[in-house]
Design a protein around this motif. Structure first.
Motif, PDB file in Angstrom:
ATOM      1  N   LEU A 226      82.969 -77.590  -4.558  1.00 43.20           N
ATOM      2  CA  LEU A 226      83.612 -77.171  -3.310  1.00 43.20           C
ATOM      3  C   LEU A 226      84.082 -75.721  -3.332  1.00 43.20           C
ATOM      4  CD1 LEU A 226      85.658 -80.280  -2.128  1.00 43.20           C
ATOM      5  CD2 LEU A 226      84.036 -78.961  -0.745  1.00 43.20           C
ATOM      6  N   ASP A 227      83.944 -75.030  -4.454  1.00 48.49           N
ATOM      7  CA  ASP A 227      84.393 -73.645  -4.521  1.00 48.49           C
ATOM      8  C   ASP A 227      83.639 -72.709  -3.569  1.00 48.49           C
ATOM      9  OD1 ASP A 227      86.595 -73.783  -6.192  1.00 48.49           O
ATOM     10  OD2 ASP A 227      85.399 -73.631  -8.011  1.00 48.49           O
ATOM     11  N   PRO A 228      82.322 -72.846  -3.389  1.00 48.76           N
ATOM     12  CA  PRO A 228      81.647 -71.961  -2.429  1.00 48.76           C
ATOM     13  C   PRO A 228      82.189 -72.094  -1.003  1.00 48.76           C
ATOM     14  CG  PRO A 228      80.043 -72.897  -3.925  1.00 48.76           C
ATOM     15  CD  PRO A 228      81.330 -73.620  -4.178  1.00 48.76           C
ATOM     16  N   LEU A 229      82.465 -73.329  -0.566  1.00 49.86           N
ATOM     17  CA  LEU A 229      83.029 -73.500   0.768  1.00 49.86           C
ATOM     18  C   LEU A 229      84.449 -72.953   0.826  1.00 49.86           C
ATOM     19  CD1 LEU A 229      82.665 -74.534   3.640  1.00 49.86           C
ATOM     20  CD2 LEU A 229      83.441 -76.791   2.872  1.00 49.86           C
ATOM     21  N   THR A 230      85.213 -73.177  -0.225  1.00 53.71           N
ATOM     22  CA  THR A 230      86.569 -72.626  -0.287  1.00 53.71           C
ATOM     23  C   THR A 230      86.534 -71.114  -0.169  1.00 53.71           C
ATOM     24  OG1 THR A 230      87.249 -74.441  -1.743  1.00 53.71           O
ATOM     25  CG2 THR A 230      88.664 -72.505  -1.672  1.00 53.71           C
ATOM     26  N   ASP A 231      85.655 -70.477  -0.918  1.00 51.60           N
ATOM     27  CA  ASP A 231      85.546 -69.017  -0.915  1.00 51.60           C
ATOM     28  C   ASP A 231      85.250 -68.469   0.481  1.00 51.60           C
ATOM     29  OD1 ASP A 231      86.175 -68.065  -3.401  1.00 51.60           O
ATOM     30  OD2 ASP A 231      84.208 -67.181  -3.776  1.00 51.60           O
ATOM     31  N   ILE A 232      84.269 -69.036   1.152  1.00 48.45           N
ATOM     32  CA  ILE A 232      83.868 -68.471   2.441  1.00 48.45           C
ATOM     33  C   ILE A 232      84.905 -68.768   3.515  1.00 48.45           C
ATOM     34  CG2 ILE A 232      82.433 -70.448   3.097  1.00 48.45           C
ATOM     35  CD1 ILE A 232      81.787 -66.709   3.876  1.00 48.45           C
ATOM     36  N   LEU A 233      85.562 -69.921   3.458  1.00 44.14           N
ATOM     37  CA  LEU A 233      86.597 -70.208   4.451  1.00 44.14           C
ATOM     38  C   LEU A 233      87.791 -69.274   4.287  1.00 44.14           C
ATOM     39  CD1 LEU A 233      86.764 -74.125   4.691  1.00 44.14           C
ATOM     40  CD2 LEU A 233      85.591 -72.513   6.205  1.00 44.14           C
ATOM     41  N   VAL A 234      88.272 -69.137   3.045  1.00 44.92           N
ATOM     42  CA  VAL A 234      89.463 -68.315   2.807  1.00 44.92           C
ATOM     43  C   VAL A 234      89.157 -66.837   2.975  1.00 44.92           C
ATOM     44  CG1 VAL A 234      91.208 -67.650   1.122  1.00 44.92           C
ATOM     45  CG2 VAL A 234      90.527 -70.047   1.318  1.00 44.92           C
ATOM     46  N   HIS A 235      88.080 -66.372   2.366  1.00 46.78           N
ATOM     47  CA  HIS A 235      87.763 -64.942   2.464  1.00 46.78           C
ATOM     48  C   HIS A 235      87.334 -64.554   3.876  1.00 46.78           C
ATOM     49  CE1 HIS A 235      88.581 -64.131  -1.612  1.00 46.78           C
ATOM     50  NE2 HIS A 235      87.525 -64.717  -2.129  1.00 46.78           N
ATOM     51  N   GLY A 236      86.777 -65.502   4.617  1.00 45.27           N
ATOM     52  CA  GLY A 236      86.476 -65.221   6.021  1.00 45.27           C
ATOM     53  C   GLY A 236      87.741 -64.884   6.793  1.00 45.27           C
ATOM     54  N   GLN A 237      88.833 -65.595   6.487  1.00 50.42           N
ATOM     55  CA  GLN A 237      90.123 -65.290   7.106  1.00 50.42           C
ATOM     56  C   GLN A 237      90.708 -63.996   6.552  1.00 50.42           C
ATOM     57  OE1 GLN A 237      91.387 -67.223   9.714  1.00 50.42           O
ATOM     58  NE2 GLN A 237      89.357 -68.122   9.492  1.00 50.42           N
ATOM     59  N   ASP A 238      90.502 -63.745   5.257  1.00 53.00           N
ATOM     60  CA  ASP A 238      90.959 -62.491   4.662  1.00 53.00           C
ATOM     61  C   ASP A 238      90.409 -61.283   5.411  1.00 53.00           C
ATOM     62  OD1 ASP A 238      92.398 -63.736   2.641  1.00 53.00           O
ATOM     63  OD2 ASP A 238      90.784 -63.592   1.166  1.00 53.00           O
ATOM     64  N   ILE A 239      89.189 -61.425   5.884  1.00 56.54           N
ATOM     65  CA  ILE A 239      88.517 -60.342   6.597  1.00 56.54           C
ATOM     66  C   ILE A 239      88.914 -60.311   8.077  1.00 56.54           C
ATOM     67  CG2 ILE A 239      86.247 -59.585   7.446  1.00 56.54           C
ATOM     68  CD1 ILE A 239      85.124 -60.708   4.731  1.00 56.54           C
ATOM     69  N   ALA A 240      88.856 -61.455   8.730  1.00 54.81           N
ATOM     70  CA  ALA A 240      88.997 -61.504  10.183  1.00 54.81           C
ATOM     71  C   ALA A 240      90.419 -61.253  10.671  1.00 54.81           C
ATOM     72  CB  ALA A 240      88.496 -62.849  10.710  1.00 54.81           C
ATOM     73  N   ARG A 241      91.399 -61.865  10.041  1.00 52.77           N
ATOM     74  CA  ARG A 241      92.765 -61.814  10.584  1.00 52.77           C
ATOM     75  C   ARG A 241      93.357 -60.407  10.637  1.00 52.77           C
ATOM     76  NH1 ARG A 241      96.404 -67.154  10.238  1.00 52.77           N
ATOM     77  NH2 ARG A 241      94.758 -68.700  10.589  1.00 52.77           N
ATOM     78  N   PRO A 242      93.225 -59.596   9.581  1.00 52.76           N
ATOM     79  CA  PRO A 242      93.788 -58.241   9.683  1.00 52.76           C
ATOM     80  C   PRO A 242      93.118 -57.385  10.760  1.00 52.76           C
ATOM     81  CG  PRO A 242      93.352 -58.818   7.408  1.00 52.76           C
ATOM     82  CD  PRO A 242      92.682 -59.847   8.244  1.00 52.76           C
ATOM     83  N   LEU A 243      91.889 -57.746  11.135  1.00 54.13           N
ATOM     84  CA  LEU A 243      91.149 -56.993  12.146  1.00 54.13           C
ATOM     85  C   LEU A 243      91.373 -57.539  13.547  1.00 54.13           C
ATOM     86  CD1 LEU A 243      87.751 -56.503  10.263  1.00 54.13           C
ATOM     87  CD2 LEU A 243      89.704 -54.932  10.384  1.00 54.13           C
ATOM     88  N   GLY A 244      92.195 -58.594  13.664  1.00 57.14           N
ATOM     89  CA  GLY A 244      92.495 -59.161  14.973  1.00 57.14           C
ATOM     90  C   GLY A 244      91.423 -60.083  15.513  1.00 57.14           C
ATOM     91  N   HIS A 245      90.529 -60.553  14.654  1.00 56.92           N
ATOM     92  CA  HIS A 245      89.482 -61.478  15.082  1.00 56.92           C
ATOM     93  C   HIS A 245      89.886 -62.915  14.770  1.00 56.92           C
ATOM     94  CE1 HIS A 245      86.325 -58.541  16.079  1.00 56.92           C
ATOM     95  NE2 HIS A 245      86.772 -57.832  15.060  1.00 56.92           N
ATOM     96  N   GLU A 246      89.660 -63.806  15.697  1.00 60.89           N
ATOM     97  CA  GLU A 246      89.927 -65.223  15.473  1.00 60.89           C
ATOM     98  C   GLU A 246      88.669 -65.911  14.964  1.00 60.89           C
ATOM     99  OE1 GLU A 246      91.708 -67.386  18.615  1.00 60.89           O
ATOM    100  OE2 GLU A 246      93.296 -65.925  18.968  1.00 60.89           O
ATOM    101  N   ARG A 247      88.794 -66.593  13.838  1.00 58.58           N
ATOM    102  CA  ARG A 247      87.689 -67.390  13.304  1.00 58.58           C
ATOM    103  C   ARG A 247      88.247 -68.783  12.990  1.00 58.58           C
ATOM    104  NH1 ARG A 247      85.026 -66.871   8.868  1.00 58.58           N
ATOM    105  NH2 ARG A 247      83.028 -67.449   9.768  1.00 58.58           N
ATOM    106  N   PRO A 248      88.339 -69.648  13.995  1.00 59.78           N
ATOM    107  CA  PRO A 248      88.898 -70.981  13.762  1.00 59.78           C
ATOM    108  C   PRO A 248      88.132 -71.704  12.656  1.00 59.78           C
ATOM    109  CG  PRO A 248      88.625 -70.569  16.113  1.00 59.78           C
ATOM    110  CD  PRO A 248      87.921 -69.456  15.398  1.00 59.78           C
TER     111      PRO A 248
END
Length: 216
Positions: free
Chosen positions: A114-136
């Motif tokens: 499950l680490d690959p899914l964990t990585d992309i879910l968490v790091h996707g938020q790491d990228i999107a949130r500071p830029l003001g993008h919503e990625r539910p």
């Protein structure tokens, strides 16, 4: 080894692929300034986080060899490799690499399925949130990852949040026990239990202040 056995090396591989491709679409819209912006991952730029994500199916041998002089410090090695890769490749190259391997069912040795899914879910938020993008984060993807992170020794969530109970308001998931309870969407809970203060804004409950204190 059969095809089905090879694919079992990564759990929920179709979800991993979908998340990677969706993130790649977002990355295509970023300008140079956004690529250099700080991510939620402390000390990492957006570009470095993306470079890290492209390592998911590459340089296994190099990573393992570098762990020896680093005394097994996986975080240090992956951070160094991400920064080197971010300098070596352009943003366009990194996005192309993310797409190229989006659905490959490979993961690092000794990591969890499950680490690959964990990585992309968490790091996707790491990228999107500071830029003001919503990625539910879809709850059907968040729930198993929450359970994985909570149980994992690597993340240390159970130790960090001893005496607190977390309850998802949009998914059938809860963990921990104690007098303090924290409630919120699964995506925000996932950020918090992986050490990101950005998830605090979506949480409620009498344990929220204590959670914030432990994330300092």
């Amino acid at each position: 080894m059969t095809t089905s056995t090879r694919r079992s090396r990564v759990a929920m591989v179709s979800d991993v692929e979908a998340e990677r491709l969706d993130l790649a679409d977002l990355l295509d819209t970023l300008d140079d300034h956004q690529w250099q912006a700080r991510s939620l991952c402390a000390g990492w730029s957006v570009r470095e986080v993306v470079a890290h994500l492209t390592l998911a199916d590459r340089e296994f041998t190099s990573t393992m060899l570098r762990l020896i002089p680093a005394r097994g410090d996986f975080d240090r090695v992956t951070a160094e490799m991400a920064r080197e890769r971010a300098l070596r490749y352009s943003p366009g190259d990194l996005v192309a690499q993310l797409r190229e391997t989006a659905g490959r069912p490979r993961r690092f040795p000794m990591s969890s399925p499950l680490d690959p899914l964990t990585d992309i879910l968490v790091h996707g938020q790491d990228i999107a949130r500071p830029l003001g993008h919503e990625r539910p984060i879809p709850v059907e993807r968040a729930r198993p990852v929450l359970q994985h992170v909570w149980r994992s020794f690597f993340y240390g969530a159970r130790k960090r949040f001893t005496g607190l109970r977390f309850v998802a308001t949009d998914a059938d998931w809860s963990a921990g026990d104690g007098p303090g309870e924290v409630r919120g969407p699964a995506g925000d809970l996932l950020l918090v239990i992986t050490g990101r203060r950005a998830g605090l804004t979506g949480l409620t409950g009498d344990g929220q202040a204590e959670v914030a204190t432990r994330l300092k």
